[in-house]
Design a protein around this motif. Structure first.
Motif, mmCIF file in Angstrom:
data_model
loop_
_atom_site.group_PDB
_atom_site.id
_atom_site.type_symbol
_atom_site.label_atom_id
_atom_site.label_comp_id
_atom_site.label_asym_id
_atom_site.label_seq_id
_atom_site.Cartn_x
_atom_site.Cartn_y
_atom_site.Cartn_z
ATOM 1 N N ASP A 1 0.853 -1.184 0.000
ATOM 2 C CA ASP A 1 0.000 0.000 0.000
ATOM 3 C C ASP A 1 0.895 1.243 0.000
ATOM 4 O OD1 ASP A 1 -1.766 2.078 0.525
ATOM 5 O OD2 ASP A 1 -3.042 0.824 1.793
ATOM 6 N N PRO A 2 0.789 2.102 -1.019
ATOM 7 C CA PRO A 2 1.638 3.298 -1.078
ATOM 8 C C PRO A 2 1.539 4.178 0.160
ATOM 9 C CG PRO A 2 0.472 2.987 -3.147
ATOM 10 C CD PRO A 2 -0.103 2.009 -2.176
ATOM 11 N N ARG A 3 0.432 4.115 0.853
ATOM 12 C CA ARG A 3 0.266 4.948 2.036
ATOM 13 C C ARG A 3 1.191 4.524 3.170
ATOM 14 N NH1 ARG A 3 -6.207 4.485 1.797
ATOM 15 N NH2 ARG A 3 -5.508 2.415 1.179
ATOM 16 N N ARG A 4 1.641 3.265 3.135
ATOM 17 C CA ARG A 4 2.586 2.809 4.162
ATOM 18 C C ARG A 4 3.976 3.426 3.967
ATOM 19 N NH1 ARG A 4 1.905 -1.332 7.379
ATOM 20 N NH2 ARG A 4 3.999 -2.208 7.011
ATOM 21 N N GLY A 5 4.221 3.950 2.782
ATOM 22 C CA GLY A 5 5.504 4.603 2.520
ATOM 23 C C GLY A 5 5.519 6.071 2.839
ATOM 24 N N LEU A 6 4.445 6.579 3.457
ATOM 25 C CA LEU A 6 4.391 7.993 3.821
ATOM 26 C C LEU A 6 5.200 8.298 5.078
ATOM 27 C CD1 LEU A 6 0.634 8.785 3.124
ATOM 28 C CD2 LEU A 6 2.620 9.518 1.786
ATOM 29 N N ILE A 7 5.584 7.282 5.837
ATOM 30 C CA ILE A 7 6.399 7.486 7.025
ATOM 31 C C ILE A 7 7.761 8.036 6.597
ATOM 32 C CG2 ILE A 7 7.261 5.105 6.966
ATOM 33 C CD1 ILE A 7 7.374 5.151 10.003
ATOM 34 N N THR A 8 8.292 8.999 7.350
ATOM 35 C CA THR A 8 9.572 9.592 6.966
ATOM 36 C C THR A 8 10.722 8.617 7.223
ATOM 37 O OG1 THR A 8 9.992 10.581 9.122
ATOM 38 C CG2 THR A 8 8.728 11.895 7.523
ATOM 39 N N LEU A 9 11.818 8.839 6.534
ATOM 40 C CA LEU A 9 12.973 7.965 6.685
ATOM 41 C C LEU A 9 13.486 7.971 8.122
ATOM 42 C CD1 LEU A 9 15.127 6.140 5.379
ATOM 43 C CD2 LEU A 9 16.423 8.211 4.827
ATOM 44 N N SER A 10 13.575 9.148 8.731
ATOM 45 C CA SER A 10 14.067 9.225 10.120
ATOM 46 C C SER A 10 13.146 8.486 11.082
ATOM 47 C CB SER A 10 14.200 10.686 10.557
ATOM 48 O OG SER A 10 15.376 11.248 10.049
ATOM 49 N N GLU A 11 11.832 8.651 10.902
ATOM 50 C CA GLU A 11 10.880 7.972 11.783
ATOM 51 C C GLU A 11 10.977 6.456 11.620
ATOM 52 O OE1 GLU A 11 6.065 8.001 12.803
ATOM 53 O OE2 GLU A 11 6.874 9.206 11.140
ATOM 54 N N TYR A 12 11.129 6.005 10.387
ATOM 55 C CA TYR A 12 11.247 4.565 10.166
ATOM 56 C C TYR A 12 12.531 4.019 10.796
ATOM 57 C CZ TYR A 12 11.699 0.059 7.899
ATOM 58 O OH TYR A 12 11.857 -1.284 7.683
ATOM 59 N N ILE A 13 13.631 4.765 10.658
ATOM 60 C CA ILE A 13 14.895 4.329 11.265
ATOM 61 C C ILE A 13 14.739 4.162 12.770
ATOM 62 C CG2 ILE A 13 17.249 5.076 11.796
ATOM 63 C CD1 ILE A 13 17.331 6.374 9.002
ATOM 64 N N ASP A 14 14.160 5.164 13.428
ATOM 65 C CA ASP A 14 14.059 5.151 14.894
ATOM 66 C C ASP A 14 13.077 4.095 15.406
ATOM 67 O OD1 ASP A 14 15.898 7.206 15.097
ATOM 68 O OD2 ASP A 14 14.372 8.773 15.007
ATOM 69 N N LYS A 15 11.961 3.916 14.702
ATOM 70 C CA LYS A 15 10.926 3.015 15.208
ATOM 71 C C LYS A 15 11.119 1.553 14.798
ATOM 72 C CE LYS A 15 7.031 6.225 15.721
ATOM 73 N NZ LYS A 15 5.630 6.515 15.311
ATOM 74 N N TYR A 16 11.674 1.337 13.602
ATOM 75 C CA TYR A 16 11.661 -0.027 13.077
ATOM 76 C C TYR A 16 13.041 -0.595 12.714
ATOM 77 C CZ TYR A 16 6.742 1.208 12.591
ATOM 78 O OH TYR A 16 5.453 1.620 12.844
ATOM 79 N N TRP A 17 13.988 0.262 12.378
ATOM 80 C CA TRP A 17 15.288 -0.266 11.934
ATOM 81 C C TRP A 17 16.311 -0.325 13.061
ATOM 82 C CZ3 TRP A 17 20.398 1.576 11.064
ATOM 83 C CH2 TRP A 17 21.188 0.742 10.268
ATOM 84 N N LEU A 18 16.487 0.769 13.800
ATOM 85 C CA LEU A 18 17.496 0.785 14.860
ATOM 86 C C LEU A 18 17.240 -0.223 15.973
ATOM 87 C CD1 LEU A 18 18.608 4.478 15.538
ATOM 88 C CD2 LEU A 18 20.013 2.545 14.827
ATOM 89 N N PRO A 19 15.982 -0.462 16.378
ATOM 90 C CA PRO A 19 15.774 -1.446 17.451
ATOM 91 C C PRO A 19 16.318 -2.837 17.125
ATOM 92 C CG PRO A 19 13.816 -0.115 17.180
ATOM 93 C CD PRO A 19 14.723 0.234 16.041
ATOM 94 N N GLY A 20 16.505 -3.145 15.848
ATOM 95 C CA GLY A 20 17.051 -4.454 15.474
ATOM 96 C C GLY A 20 18.548 -4.472 15.343
ATOM 97 N N LYS A 21 19.217 -3.372 15.737
ATOM 98 C CA LYS A 21 20.671 -3.277 15.641
ATOM 99 C C LYS A 21 21.295 -3.297 17.030
ATOM 100 C CE LYS A 21 20.614 -3.110 11.242
ATOM 101 N NZ LYS A 21 21.178 -4.230 10.466
ATOM 102 N N PRO A 22 22.638 -3.560 17.111
ATOM 103 C CA PRO A 22 23.296 -3.562 18.426
ATOM 104 C C PRO A 22 23.067 -2.246 19.153
ATOM 105 C CG PRO A 22 24.782 -4.402 16.733
ATOM 106 C CD PRO A 22 23.579 -3.878 16.016
#
Length: 459
Positions: free
Chosen positions: A61-82
């Motif tokens: 769904d294109p609407r799921r890509g409306l989240i900003t890059l910074s918000e996605y990094i903080d909420k979904y990407w960084l938690p899976g890193k050391p």
């Protein structure tokens, strides 16, 4: 085909105030949120595309890509890193280059065109190898967004997006001897030994901070590099040297003299720190050679701002901060970081024709290839043979050399007939070959026979 199109105007008219309102609603596709469109053609196209992707499990769904890059990094990407250690520190440093340029963009707007422009910015501001690392981190973030069905594809993997080359490395620069001496004179006397160990033994900054009195072998003139001090967040800790490689380096007499003097004036202090990780239960105690005035181990950030940078200012290597500038607002200069002392050590060692394998061991490199890539230009006559070969290739042709002419001694005619006794005049056969004597009465000075007149003729 699953899904349907509903004409919403049958029951709901456009907004009376604006005259606007999407007429057609596409709904009923399993796993796909309903969407509205102004025209029937748009609704039909969406229905066909969404239904097909839903069946194949590829719908995003294109609407799921409306989240900003910074918000996605903080909420979904960084938690899976050391969350700790140097890896997290390196990630945060790379993100500091990504966020200002791309952080406010929605994920779906991080296109190949945007990334090409971002890479141009990196090539103008950071070294090629570091720029490559930043782009690799960004590509990893977008890969995760594809897997999370935030975007349909990763633009960083497009053929037109070319990361900065890893192989393009900045040429290592060394300080001239007078610069080293200027910094030695300018730095706080308590920390002078850091410059000595960096330029005199090639130790890294963390290895200097972690050097203990027990690591110094004055008898065999050696220094054992067993540990370094690193920062995990704001916590200092002991770790093995880079690459987890301990090593032994030679200690020149001048370095030994400086160490003896330093240890007399500033006695080593026993410092206990965690080993390996900031929250590790295991700790170690070492009598550190270099500590601060408060009797603690040196913190990189504080030492660079309070000790190293002021010394560079005093030595006229970097400008003094402007009046009223915040504390620590010194000019950034990668080439004048502490690591330049290590480059200087490599340069003086290679110019004395030490072999590259030995130097690689002293520096603690993983392979001699790394040492050669970094410091080959410091080797004596580096490139001179190639230049000489090109000069010979491009030099203008020279005139043919004149054949050598045999000149015979005027007063030893016997030499002429040594090889041809049958041609020797009878009056001269009694003369011993090789004796230098005046010409006989039968041979005037102007009548010395020439060699070609007395050689046997070809039959």
């Amino acid at each position: 085909m699953a899904g349907y199109i509903e004409d919403r105007w049958l029951n709901k008219r456009p907004d009376p105030a604006t005259g606007k309102g999407d007429r057609y609603k596409v709904a009923g596709i399993p796993g796909v949120r309903a969407r509205t469109f102004q025209t029937l053609d748009d609704a039909k196209a969406w229905l066909a595309k969404a239904s097909s992707q839903a069946r194949e499990g590829e719908f995003v769904d294109p609407r799921r890509g409306l989240i900003t890059l910074s918000e996605y990094i903080d909420k979904y990407w960084l938690p899976g890193k050391p969350q700790r250690g140097k890896n997290r520190k390196n990630i945060n440093e790379r993100l500091n280059h990504i966020r200002p340029q791309l952080g406010a963009l929605p994920l779906r707007d991080v296109t190949a065109a945007v990334l090409r422009k971002f890479i141009v910015h990196l090539e103008e501001t950071v070294a090629g190898s570091y720029g490559n690392s930043i782009c690799s981190t960004l590509a990893s973030i977008l890969d995760t967004a594809v897997e999370d069905k935030r975007i349909t594809s990763n633009s960083a993997r497009s053929k037109s997006v070319v990361f900065p080359s890893k192989k393009v490395k900045e040429k290592r620069e060394a300080w001239a001897p007078e610069v080293v001496r200027a910094v030695l004179e300018a730095i706080n006397p308590r920390h002078r030994i850091a410059v000595v160990l960096g330029a005199g033994c090639g130790l890294r900054q963390g290895e200097v901070f972690g050097l203990s009195a027990a690591d110094i072998d004055f008898k065999d003139a050696q220094i054992h590099v067993h540990r370094q001090i690193q920062l995990d967040g704001n916590t200092m800790l002991y770790k093995l040297p880079k690459g987890e490689k301990t090593r032994v380096v030679p200690m020149p007499a001048s370095v030994a003299a400086e160490l003896r003097r330093h240890m007399r004036e500033y006695a080593p202090l026993l410092i206990e720190l965690p080993w390996g990780e900031a929250d590790a239960e295991k700790t170690q105690q070492h009598a550190l050679v270099l500590t601060n005035a408060a009797g603690n181990a040196n913190n990189f950030k504080n030492w660079n701002v309070r000790t190293w940078k002021p010394a560079l200012v005093a030595a006229s290597l970097i400008p003094k901060p402007e009046p009223g500038a915040r504390r620590g607002a010194f000019t950034e200069s990668r080439k004048d970081g502490f690591h330049v002392l290590r480059h200087t050590y490599a340069s003086v060692t290679l110019r004395e024709e030490e072999d590259i394998v030995t130097l690689s061991h002293w520096l603690g490199h993983e392979t001699p290839t790394i040492t050669l890539e970094h410091y080959a230009h410091f080797m004596p006559q580096s490139g001179a043979k190639g230049a000489a070969a090109v000069n010979a290739l491009l030099a203008p042709p020279t005139a043919a050399k004149t054949p050598l002419v045999l000149k015979l001694p005027q007063h030893s005619p016997a030499l002429i007939w040594k090889q041809y006794p049958d041609k020797e005049p009878a009056a001269r056969r009694h003369t011993k070959v090789g004796r230098s004597e005046p010409p006989p009465s039968w041979l005037g000075p102007s009548q010395v026979p020439r060699a070609e007149n007395h050689l046997p003729k070809a039959s």
